[in-house]
Design an enzyme around this catalytic site. Structure first.
Site, PDB file in Angstrom:
ATOM      1  N   CYS A 175       0.841  -1.209   0.000  1.00 18.43           N
ATOM      2  CA  CYS A 175       0.000   0.000   0.000  1.00 18.43           C
ATOM      3  C   CYS A 175       0.869   1.248   0.000  1.00 18.43           C
ATOM      4  O   CYS A 175       1.873   1.299   0.704  1.00 18.43           O
ATOM      5  CB  CYS A 175      -0.843   0.069   1.271  1.00 18.43           C
ATOM      6  SG  CYS A 175      -1.958  -1.291   1.440  1.00 18.43           S
ATOM      7  N   THR A 177      -1.124   4.274   0.151  1.00 20.69           N
ATOM      8  CA  THR A 177      -2.201   5.222   0.432  1.00 20.69           C
ATOM      9  C   THR A 177      -1.751   6.349   1.368  1.00 20.69           C
ATOM     10  O   THR A 177      -2.061   7.517   1.153  1.00 20.69           O
ATOM     11  CB  THR A 177      -3.402   4.475   1.050  1.00 20.69           C
ATOM     12  OG1 THR A 177      -3.902   3.580   0.064  1.00 20.69           O
ATOM     13  CG2 THR A 177      -4.505   5.418   1.495  1.00 20.69           C
ATOM     14  N   ARG A 178      -1.005   5.969   2.404  1.00 25.36           N
ATOM     15  CA  ARG A 178      -0.611   7.003   3.391  1.00 25.36           C
ATOM     16  C   ARG A 178       0.376   7.983   2.785  1.00 25.36           C
ATOM     17  O   ARG A 178       0.348   9.168   3.095  1.00 25.36           O
ATOM     18  CB  ARG A 178      -0.016   6.337   4.629  1.00 25.36           C
ATOM     19  CG  ARG A 178      -1.054   5.511   5.354  1.00 25.36           C
ATOM     20  CD  ARG A 178      -0.471   4.918   6.617  1.00 25.36           C
ATOM     21  NE  ARG A 178      -1.399   3.950   7.153  1.00 25.36           N
ATOM     22  CZ  ARG A 178      -1.083   3.045   8.060  1.00 25.36           C
ATOM     23  NH1 ARG A 178       0.152   2.961   8.503  1.00 25.36           N
ATOM     24  NH2 ARG A 178      -1.993   2.210   8.496  1.00 25.36           N
ATOM     25  N   GLY A 229      -2.736 -10.729   2.595  1.00 26.08           N
ATOM     26  CA  GLY A 229      -2.292 -10.636   1.209  1.00 26.08           C
ATOM     27  C   GLY A 229      -0.867 -11.141   1.110  1.00 26.08           C
ATOM     28  O   GLY A 229      -0.603 -12.259   0.673  1.00 26.08           O
ATOM     29  N   SER A 298      -0.279 -21.425  19.598  1.00 20.79           N
ATOM     30  CA  SER A 298       0.753 -21.215  20.604  1.00 20.79           C
ATOM     31  C   SER A 298       0.536 -19.854  21.284  1.00 20.79           C
ATOM     32  O   SER A 298       0.666 -19.732  22.512  1.00 20.79           O
ATOM     33  CB  SER A 298       2.115 -21.280  19.921  1.00 20.79           C
ATOM     34  OG  SER A 298       3.113 -21.320  20.867  1.00 20.79           O
ATOM     35  N   GLY A 299       0.164 -18.864  20.491  1.00 22.71           N
ATOM     36  CA  GLY A 299      -0.113 -17.527  21.038  1.00 22.71           C
ATOM     37  C   GLY A 299      -1.226 -17.578  22.067  1.00 22.71           C
ATOM     38  O   GLY A 299      -1.112 -16.990  23.153  1.00 22.71           O
ATOM     39  N   SER A 301      -2.063 -20.048  23.868  1.00 22.03           N
ATOM     40  CA  SER A 301      -1.641 -20.767  25.074  1.00 22.03           C
ATOM     41  C   SER A 301      -0.832 -19.837  26.000  1.00 22.03           C
ATOM     42  O   SER A 301      -0.909 -19.965  27.215  1.00 22.03           O
ATOM     43  CB  SER A 301      -0.855 -22.028  24.714  1.00 22.03           C
ATOM     44  OG  SER A 301       0.466 -21.701  24.370  1.00 22.03           O
TER      45      SER A 301
HETATM   46  P1  XMP Z   1      -1.070  -7.275   3.392  1.00 20.50           P
HETATM   47  O1  XMP Z   1      -0.251  -6.445   4.326  1.00 20.50           O
HETATM   48  O2  XMP Z   1      -1.576  -8.540   3.989  1.00 20.50           O
HETATM   49  O3  XMP Z   1      -2.348  -6.377   3.046  1.00 20.50           O
HETATM   50  O4  XMP Z   1      -0.338  -7.527   2.125  1.00 20.50           O
HETATM   51  C1  XMP Z   1      -3.389  -6.822   2.207  1.00 20.50           C
HETATM   52  C2  XMP Z   1      -4.431  -5.731   2.112  1.00 20.50           C
HETATM   53  O5  XMP Z   1      -3.894  -4.567   1.459  1.00 20.50           O
HETATM   54  C3  XMP Z   1      -4.985  -3.789   0.952  1.00 20.50           C
HETATM   55  N1  XMP Z   1      -4.634  -3.367  -0.410  1.00 20.50           N
HETATM   56  C4  XMP Z   1      -4.258  -2.123  -0.726  1.00 20.50           C
HETATM   57  N2  XMP Z   1      -4.182  -1.007   0.040  1.00 20.50           N
HETATM   58  N3  XMP Z   1      -3.357   0.185  -1.846  1.00 20.50           N
HETATM   59  C5  XMP Z   1      -3.726   0.149  -0.531  1.00 20.50           C
HETATM   60  O6  XMP Z   1      -3.634   1.177   0.156  1.00 20.50           O
HETATM   61  C6  XMP Z   1      -3.416  -0.894  -2.669  1.00 20.50           C
HETATM   62  O7  XMP Z   1      -3.041  -0.839  -3.831  1.00 20.50           O
HETATM   63  C7  XMP Z   1      -3.899  -2.111  -2.067  1.00 20.50           C
HETATM   64  N4  XMP Z   1      -4.106  -3.356  -2.574  1.00 20.50           N
HETATM   65  C8  XMP Z   1      -4.551  -4.098  -1.513  1.00 20.50           C
HETATM   66  C9  XMP Z   1      -6.222  -4.673   1.003  1.00 20.50           C
HETATM   67  O8  XMP Z   1      -7.021  -4.254   2.091  1.00 20.50           O
HETATM   68  C10 XMP Z   1      -5.632  -6.060   1.246  1.00 20.50           C
HETATM   69  O9  XMP Z   1      -6.530  -6.946   1.862  1.00 20.50           O
END
Ligand code: XMP
Length: 335
Positions: A175, A177-178, A229, A298-299, A301
């Site tokens: 991501c 987004t931030r 993801g 395990s967590g 427990s």
């Molecule tokens: P992880 O950390 O498990 O996160 O890889 C999976 C989640 O990421 C979100 N997602 C996105 N968020 N821009 C974002 O800001 C993206 O392009 C994007 N693609 C996926 C989504 O909630 C997913 O489940």
């Protein structure tokens, strides 16, 4: 300004346990009328969940949500071809264009969970979409929606008709987004805030989960499920081919708002809020999921908890310092 904590900022205090074997511990969780043996959901991303993932994670006791970055016909085919073994199938839709027709076709093909999948779920279009979906779909269909970051948003989505809600904005491994928008909230903090809700919607912690320890923290903070993801990326069951590189075999993993994903599925690019990457190839997802299940058990427990509910009731979070965070991961130095 309020403080917000990430997974790495906290630990859970170990507590007295009378659990003699991890087999006494259940990590099952309920989503609507179904109980899942494993509280893990695979993300609706085009490098994570299609039919093979739905079947494999379903066989391990979890749930897969088929992504929506395709034609209705193709997504329907993916739902139909993931049928097997009482496996519950989930599929994502958006909030624009053909989403109602898509949802109806997916349900006709066997999807029992429809996920309204947008980046900013606390939005009027999600309100409208949930209302319209509720009015056309059978009442037996479970509606998941998100993503949200705040308690107000969680309550609103629940009131708009969401049965389960994805919590986490901007924490995901791919991501941005931030960086792009300046908005977001650490997933653990969002989960803890949303868990104060008096609504009974199922809470799914989504984004930024890197270890089974993070999963235990998310569940302890109030999540019923975690959505993954990157931790599932690179496995056999993800879409896409294995890529040979000098560093070894890899597979693609990309944010759905990355430039690459947007141009593939939409043919154009607007706000880029994700990145595209490759991750090491990791073999069958069942091995990865089994390892996670062992870590979660395990967590539980360590908190003396026999179920996720008991964990939530018993867990005592502590904040750790930067030095504590360094100490919390292997830190042996080469001599
Ligand atoms: P992880 O950390 O498990 O996160 O890889 C999976 C989640 O990421 C979100 N997602 C996105 N968020 N821009 C974002 O800001 C993206 O392009 C994007 N693609 C996926 C989504 O909630 C997913 O489940």
């Amino acid at each position: 300004m309020n403080e917000a904590f990430s997974f790495e900022d906290v630990l859970i205090e170990p507590q007295y346990s009378d659990i003699e074997s991890r087999s006494e511990i259940s990590i099952s969780s309920r989503l609507g009328d179904s109980v899942f043996r494993l509280p893990i959901i695979s993300a609706p991303m085009d490098t994570v969940t299609e039919s093979a993932m739905v079947r494999a994670i379903g066989e391990c006791g979890g749930l897969g949500i088929i992504h929506r970055y395709n034609s209705i016909d193709h997504q329907v085919e993916l739902v139909a071809s993931s049928a097997g073994l009482g496996i519950k199938r989930g599929a994502a839709v958006g909030v624009n264009g053909d989403f109602l027709e898509r949802a109806q076709a997916l349900v006709a093909a066997g999807a029992r969970i429809i996920c309204v999948d947008v980046a900013h779920g606390h939005h009027i279009k999600v309100k409208r979409a949930l209302g319209e979906l509720k009015s056309v779909l059978p009442s037996t269909v479970h509606l998941m929606a998100g993503n949200v970051a705040t308690l107000d948003a969680f309550n609103d989505l629940s009131d708009w008709g969401a049965d389960s809600i994805r919590v986490g904005i901007g924490s995901g491994a791919v991501c941005s987004t931030r960086v792009q928008t300046g908005h977001g909230m650490p997933t653990l903090q969002s989960v803890a805030n949303c868990a104060r809700s008096d609504r009974d919607a199922v809470l799914i912690a989504d984004g930024g989960i890197r270890t089974s320890g993070d999963m235990v923290k998310a569940l302890a903070a109030g999540a019923d499920f975690v959505m993954l993801g990157s931790l599932l990326a690179g496995t056999d069951e993800t879409p896409g081919d294995v890529i040979d590189t000098i560093e070894g075999p890899k597979k693609a993993y990309r944010g759905m708002a990355s430039k690459e994903a947007q141009s593939d599925w939409r043919g154009s690019v607007s706000s880029i809020e994700g990145v595209a990457h490759v991750v090491p190839y990791r073999g069958p997802v069942s091995e990865v999921l089994n390892e996670m299940a062992v870590g979660i058990r395990s967590g539980l427990s360590y908190s003396g908890a026999r179920s996720i509910q008991e964990l939530q009731a018993r867990a005592r979070f502590i904040r750790q310092t930067g030095a504590g965070a360094v100490e919390s991961a292997p830190h042996i130095k080469a001599r």
